[in-house]
Design an enzyme around this catalytic site. Structure first.
Site, PDB file in Angstrom:
ATOM      1  N   ILE A  12       0.864  -1.412   0.132  1.00  0.00           N
ATOM      2  CA  ILE A  12      -0.450  -0.076   0.194  1.00  0.00           C
ATOM      3  C   ILE A  12       0.527   1.460  -0.118  1.00  0.00           C
ATOM      4  O   ILE A  12       0.583   2.423  -0.601  1.00  0.00           O
ATOM      5  CB  ILE A  12      -0.948  -0.178   1.129  1.00  0.00           C
ATOM      6  CG1 ILE A  12      -1.874  -1.565   1.085  1.00  0.00           C
ATOM      7  CG2 ILE A  12      -1.781   1.289   1.268  1.00  0.00           C
ATOM      8  CD1 ILE A  12      -2.934  -1.211   2.940  1.00  0.00           C
ATOM      9  N   LEU A  76       2.108   3.215   8.384  1.00  0.00           N
ATOM     10  CA  LEU A  76       1.864   1.421   7.976  1.00  0.00           C
ATOM     11  C   LEU A  76       2.856   0.411   8.107  1.00  0.00           C
ATOM     12  O   LEU A  76       2.334  -0.944   7.871  1.00  0.00           O
ATOM     13  CB  LEU A  76       1.838   2.047   6.007  1.00  0.00           C
ATOM     14  CG  LEU A  76       1.013   2.758   5.399  1.00  0.00           C
ATOM     15  CD1 LEU A  76       1.474   3.572   3.817  1.00  0.00           C
ATOM     16  CD2 LEU A  76      -0.439   2.697   5.570  1.00  0.00           C
ATOM     17  N   TYR A 149      -2.442 -10.687  15.998  1.00  0.00           N
ATOM     18  CA  TYR A 149      -2.710  -9.578  15.550  1.00  0.00           C
ATOM     19  C   TYR A 149      -3.428  -8.427  15.031  1.00  0.00           C
ATOM     20  O   TYR A 149      -3.264  -7.326  15.380  1.00  0.00           O
ATOM     21  CB  TYR A 149      -2.779 -10.473  13.489  1.00  0.00           C
ATOM     22  CG  TYR A 149      -2.857  -9.206  12.034  1.00  0.00           C
ATOM     23  CD1 TYR A 149      -1.764  -8.447  12.758  1.00  0.00           C
ATOM     24  CD2 TYR A 149      -3.863  -9.292  11.245  1.00  0.00           C
ATOM     25  CE1 TYR A 149      -1.546  -6.857  11.376  1.00  0.00           C
ATOM     26  CE2 TYR A 149      -3.447  -8.671  10.326  1.00  0.00           C
ATOM     27  CZ  TYR A 149      -2.309  -7.183  10.545  1.00  0.00           C
ATOM     28  OH  TYR A 149      -2.557  -6.354   9.768  1.00  0.00           O
ATOM     29  N   LYS A 153      -3.219  -5.210  16.335  1.00  0.00           N
ATOM     30  CA  LYS A 153      -3.663  -3.807  15.614  1.00  0.00           C
ATOM     31  C   LYS A 153      -5.091  -2.757  16.498  1.00  0.00           C
ATOM     32  O   LYS A 153      -4.937  -1.597  16.208  1.00  0.00           O
ATOM     33  CB  LYS A 153      -4.576  -4.372  14.382  1.00  0.00           C
ATOM     34  CG  LYS A 153      -3.187  -4.770  13.418  1.00  0.00           C
ATOM     35  CD  LYS A 153      -1.827  -3.405  13.659  1.00  0.00           C
ATOM     36  CE  LYS A 153      -2.113  -2.298  12.487  1.00  0.00           C
ATOM     37  NZ  LYS A 153      -0.919  -1.594  12.040  1.00  0.00           N
TER      38      LYS A 153
END
Ligand code: UDP
Length: 324
Positions: A12, A76, A149, A153
């Site tokens: 990205i 990111l 994960y 996040k």
């Protein structure tokens, strides 16, 4: 404007960097090249306004220097890809949480705007479809690495919003749903580049589980557009936004569509999860973003149809194979 992209040599990030340079902005990329790659930014290194540093987003002095040099930070850098997460949980947890701590601490010095990249994984096993940003998160037990994960996040999101509340750091949280496009690699388990590669090689296309599970695939160019609009919208600060497409497809159907696009006669092979992943693994059956909030905030919704997405990914994989 000057933009700092942690993880800017990733999938990205490299698309975002290209778009920013195209419109005349300056870009500083920091990447440790763990899952990112110089190949992703090779086309940018000679462009005016582009700089990169190879280093870790856990390095506070380095990150502080980079944040200070720029106006807006896109954070990111993260440990991504289901395979990596299941196989290297320590790395995943540490990278995701520590890097966000470092970036936010650096941004707090001069209250610089930070976009924190999160993921649709945070919705976990929720069945409240489509997933709305203020819906409950439903994670599985700590004995399953997959949830580490999502949890890491989610903690990044909480930390970001805490920095906003307590230290007035302008923060925007984005939850990327299955984002795909050219330059994404199948190396870390992502389904679409994997299928494209398998189809082009004439190898079996490996569909995990029954293939009835569904996903919505969004084109990276739409994700980039959404990011740019969000940072240009003052009211977006403090918000959490889903970014993705809401066009659903089953993984089995995806395999057929990729095979057709590649003009391949690869067989489609169902692989039990137990064989595909390193440990007991729970897959999400469906995952659809509610895009209402995003659309209202930035007057844009991801619009690239699945057929075009598949065309782009297959063409990209074909070109890479030819270049090898
Ligand atoms: N998948 C698959 N074959 C592959 C890789 C993935 O069938 O070679 C499946 C995976 O089990 C999941 C879906 O495709 O149901 C999307 O996987 P991906 O890792 O791309 O993203 P996720 O949605 O799991 O984050």
């Amino acid at each position: 404007m000057r933009y700092f992209l942690t993880g800017g040599a990733g999938f990205i990030g490299s698309h975002l960097a290209t778009r920013l340079l195209d419109r005349g902005d300056e870009v500083l990329v920091l990447d440790d090249l763990s899952t990112g790659s110089m190949d992703n930014i090779a086309h940018l290194v000679d462009r005016p306004g582009f700089r990169y540093r190879i280093g870790s987003a856990l390095d506070l002095p380095l990150v502080t220097e980079c944040v200070d040099q720029c106006d807006i930070t896109f954070h990111l850098a993260a440990a991504v890809g289901v395979r990596l997460i299941v196989e290297r949980p320590v790395h995943t947890i540490e990278t995701n949480v520590k890097a966000s701590e470092v970036v936010l601490a650096a941004a707090a010095k001069k209250q610089k705007l930070v976009v924190i990249a999160s993921t649709s994984e945070v919705y976990g096993k929720s069945s409240a479809l489509p997933f709305a940003e203020d819906g409950d998160l439903q994670l599985g037990p700590t004995t399953h690495s997959r949830w580490a994960y999502a949890c890491s996040k989610a903690l990044d999101e909480w930390l970001g919003l805490a920095y906003l509340r307590e230290k007035q750091v302008p923060v925007i949280i984005v939850r990327f749903f299955n984002t795909v496009g050219p330059r994404q690699t199948g190396r870390y388990g992502m389904v679409l580049p994997n299928f494209a590669n398998q189809a082009l090689a004439g190898e079996p296309i490996t569909v995990y589980g029954t293939g009835e599970q569904q996903r919505c695939f969004g084109h990276v160019k739409d994700a980039v557009e959404a990011l740019l609009r969000l940072v240009a919208t003052p009211a977006a600060v403090g918000g959490v936004f889903n970014i993705g497409s809401d066009e659903e497809v089953s993984i089995r159907r995806l395999a057929e569509l990729v095979r057709d696009e590649a003009g391949s006669d690869s067989p489609i092979e169902l692989v039990p999860y137990a064989e595909a992943y390193a440990e007991g693994f729970e897959d999400m059956q469906r995952r659809i973003p509610d895009l209402t909030r995003l659309t209202r905030m930035i007057d844009f919704r991801p619009r690239t149809p699945l057929a075009e997405i598949i065309r782009d990914v297959v063409a990209d994989q074909r070109a890479r194979r030819a270049a090898r």
